[in-house]
Motif scaffolding. Structure first.
Motif, mmCIF file in Angstrom:
data_model
loop_
_atom_site.group_PDB
_atom_site.id
_atom_site.type_symbol
_atom_site.label_atom_id
_atom_site.label_comp_id
_atom_site.label_asym_id
_atom_site.label_seq_id
_atom_site.Cartn_x
_atom_site.Cartn_y
_atom_site.Cartn_z
ATOM 1 N N THR A 9 -13.764 40.742 41.142
ATOM 2 C CA THR A 9 -12.469 40.121 41.078
ATOM 3 C C THR A 9 -12.281 39.288 42.394
ATOM 4 O O THR A 9 -11.711 38.067 42.509
ATOM 5 C CB THR A 9 -11.219 41.133 41.014
ATOM 6 N N GLN A 70 -7.079 36.932 40.032
ATOM 7 C CA GLN A 70 -8.081 37.720 40.396
ATOM 8 C C GLN A 70 -7.833 38.595 41.606
ATOM 9 O O GLN A 70 -8.051 39.939 41.622
ATOM 10 C CB GLN A 70 -9.261 36.625 40.579
ATOM 11 N N VAL A 88 -7.751 43.097 35.040
ATOM 12 C CA VAL A 88 -8.938 42.872 34.658
ATOM 13 C C VAL A 88 -9.337 42.066 33.531
ATOM 14 O O VAL A 88 -10.006 41.194 33.401
ATOM 15 C CB VAL A 88 -9.947 44.056 35.094
ATOM 16 N N CYS A 91 -7.854 38.891 33.361
ATOM 17 C CA CYS A 91 -8.590 37.885 34.416
ATOM 18 C C CYS A 91 -9.651 37.375 33.636
ATOM 19 O O CYS A 91 -10.007 36.062 33.706
ATOM 20 C CB CYS A 91 -8.820 38.436 35.749
ATOM 21 N N GLU A 122 -16.162 40.805 33.208
ATOM 22 C CA GLU A 122 -14.766 41.379 33.528
ATOM 23 C C GLU A 122 -14.509 42.048 32.362
ATOM 24 O O GLU A 122 -13.712 43.262 32.388
ATOM 25 C CB GLU A 122 -14.034 40.214 34.054
#
Length: 134
Positions: A9, A70, A88, A91, A122
């Motif tokens: 991230t 992020q 997450v 994102c 991710e």
């Protein structure tokens, strides 16, 4: 897994900052080869005279959608917040949608392909975190 996600991230967030700064330093795209992209965006996107006179608005959108989100996810991961896996997942989805838009605008390229895979990683990592949630 959490350490990997923190690094991922942060890496993507830093990349978004770099991309946004590049767009702000040279909003015409000439210096970094984005001038043809700007013309394509003007032809394909709505309100070209508002959003695509140059890359300055795109830089802010890039920073907001793929930078700040992020970093927020990384923060939640560092704090071991229960919503970290949701952040997450969001994102990853946002990044993949951004790349699909890039592919639509100017086709496949190595950088976009790599970032799409990072978004997919991710998503998979978030699903793994959901599965192993205590």
């Amino acid at each position: 897994m959490l350490k990997f996600e923190k690094i991922l991230t942060l890496f993507i967030g830093i990349g978004a900052i770099g991309g946004a700064v590049m767009m702000w330093i040279d909003p015409t795209g000439v210096m970094w080869g984005g001038e043809p992209l700007l013309e394509m965006l003007r032809a394909k996107m709505p309100w070209p005279d508002v959003f695509f006179r140059n890359f300055i608005p795109s830089g802010f959108v890039l920073l907001a959608l793929n930078g700040l989100t992020q970093f927020a996810a990384a923060y939640l991961l560092f704090k071991k917040h229960p919503l970290a896996q949701w952040a997450v997942l969001a994102c990853g989805i946002i990044l993949m949608l951004w790349i699909v838009l890039e592919w639509w605008a100017w086709g496949f390229n190595a950088m976009s392909n790599i970032y799409f895979v990072l978004g997919l990683v991710e998503v998979v990592a978030a699903l793994y975190m959901f599965k192993n949630q205590k």
